[in-house]
Design a protein around this motif. Structure first.
Motif, PDB file in Angstrom:
ATOM      1  N   ARG A 134       9.113   0.296   5.021  1.00  0.00           N
ATOM      2  CA  ARG A 134       8.854  -1.144   4.868  1.00  0.00           C
ATOM      3  C   ARG A 134       8.475  -1.526   3.429  1.00  0.00           C
ATOM      4  N   ILE A 135       9.125  -0.877   2.467  1.00  0.00           N
ATOM      5  CA  ILE A 135       8.910  -1.272   1.077  1.00  0.00           C
ATOM      6  C   ILE A 135      10.110  -2.066   0.558  1.00  0.00           C
ATOM      7  N   LEU A 136      11.153  -2.163   1.387  1.00  0.00           N
ATOM      8  CA  LEU A 136      12.280  -3.050   1.135  1.00  0.00           C
ATOM      9  C   LEU A 136      12.513  -3.876   2.391  1.00  0.00           C
ATOM     10  N   PRO A 137      12.956  -5.102   2.245  1.00  0.00           N
ATOM     11  CA  PRO A 137      13.236  -5.912   3.439  1.00  0.00           C
ATOM     12  C   PRO A 137      14.441  -5.372   4.190  1.00  0.00           C
ATOM     13  N   GLU A 138      14.428  -5.550   5.489  1.00  0.00           N
ATOM     14  CA  GLU A 138      15.553  -5.094   6.336  1.00  0.00           C
ATOM     15  C   GLU A 138      16.818  -5.849   6.036  1.00  0.00           C
ATOM     16  N   GLU A 197       0.837  -1.208   0.000  1.00  0.00           N
ATOM     17  CA  GLU A 197       0.000   0.000   0.000  1.00  0.00           C
ATOM     18  C   GLU A 197       0.873   1.260   0.000  1.00  0.00           C
ATOM     19  N   LYS A 198       1.965   1.214   0.737  1.00  0.00           N
ATOM     20  CA  LYS A 198       2.882   2.368   0.788  1.00  0.00           C
ATOM     21  C   LYS A 198       3.534   2.590  -0.572  1.00  0.00           C
ATOM     22  N   ILE A 199       3.846   1.506  -1.269  1.00  0.00           N
ATOM     23  CA  ILE A 199       4.425   1.624  -2.614  1.00  0.00           C
ATOM     24  C   ILE A 199       3.452   2.370  -3.513  1.00  0.00           C
ATOM     25  N   LYS A 200       2.164   2.034  -3.414  1.00  0.00           N
ATOM     26  CA  LYS A 200       1.129   2.716  -4.212  1.00  0.00           C
ATOM     27  C   LYS A 200       1.002   4.176  -3.797  1.00  0.00           C
ATOM     28  N   GLN A 201       1.032   4.432  -2.486  1.00  0.00           N
ATOM     29  CA  GLN A 201       0.906   5.806  -1.989  1.00  0.00           C
ATOM     30  C   GLN A 201       2.037   6.691  -2.494  1.00  0.00           C
ATOM     31  N   LEU A 202       3.227   6.131  -2.559  1.00  0.00           N
ATOM     32  CA  LEU A 202       4.380   6.895  -3.042  1.00  0.00           C
ATOM     33  C   LEU A 202       4.346   7.099  -4.549  1.00  0.00           C
ATOM     34  N   GLN A 217      17.587   3.665   2.803  1.00  0.00           N
ATOM     35  CA  GLN A 217      17.227   3.803   4.221  1.00  0.00           C
ATOM     36  C   GLN A 217      15.757   4.184   4.371  1.00  0.00           C
ATOM     37  N   ILE A 218      15.313   5.134   3.575  1.00  0.00           N
ATOM     38  CA  ILE A 218      13.915   5.567   3.641  1.00  0.00           C
ATOM     39  C   ILE A 218      12.981   4.427   3.243  1.00  0.00           C
ATOM     40  N   ALA A 219      13.349   3.706   2.191  1.00  0.00           N
ATOM     41  CA  ALA A 219      12.524   2.582   1.732  1.00  0.00           C
ATOM     42  C   ALA A 219      12.411   1.513   2.812  1.00  0.00           C
ATOM     43  N   LYS A 220      13.483   1.265   3.534  1.00  0.00           N
ATOM     44  CA  LYS A 220      13.430   0.280   4.621  1.00  0.00           C
ATOM     45  C   LYS A 220      12.570   0.798   5.767  1.00  0.00           C
TER      46      LYS A 220
END
Length: 105
Positions: free
Chosen positions: A101-105, A36-41, A95-98
């Motif tokens: 939570r749009i990239l795995p840690e 959902e965050k990927i879509k929001q961005l 860092q921002i993507a992590k």
């Protein structure tokens, strides 16, 4: 007869190696990726793909080669990513993507 036995042995070895290789890989759902965050961005699927490759440490040239596009196209995607993630550098974008939570840690 001997050739058939050798073929079966190599088949089993190949299946075993493939199973071992895929054991460490996880699907995005199990990693807790926030779609959902990927879509929001407003990230396109290609921009997200580029972001993943950046997080793997690939250069623009390497990403372009892997995705079969020009290096200029990758530079455009990276610029778009930096704008959408409000980042100044590639490392900051990761860092921002992590954090989002749009990239795995």
């Amino acid at each position: 007869m001997i050739i058939a036995v050798i073929a079966v042995v190599f088949l089993l070895i190949g299946l075993y190696i493939n199973k071992r290789r895929n054991q460490g890989k996880k699907d995005p759902e199990s990693l807790g990726i926030d779609h959902e965050k990927i879509k929001q961005l407003g990230l396109s699927s290609r921009e997200y793909e580029v972001l993943q490759e950046i997080s793997n440490g690939l250069s623009n040239r390497e990403i372009a080669s892997k995705l079969f596009v020009s290096e200029s196209t990758i530079k455009t995607h990276v610029s778009n990513l930096l704008i959408k993630l409000d980042a100044k550098r590639r490392t900051q974008a990761i860092q921002i993507a992590k954090k989002y939570r749009i990239l795995p840690e």
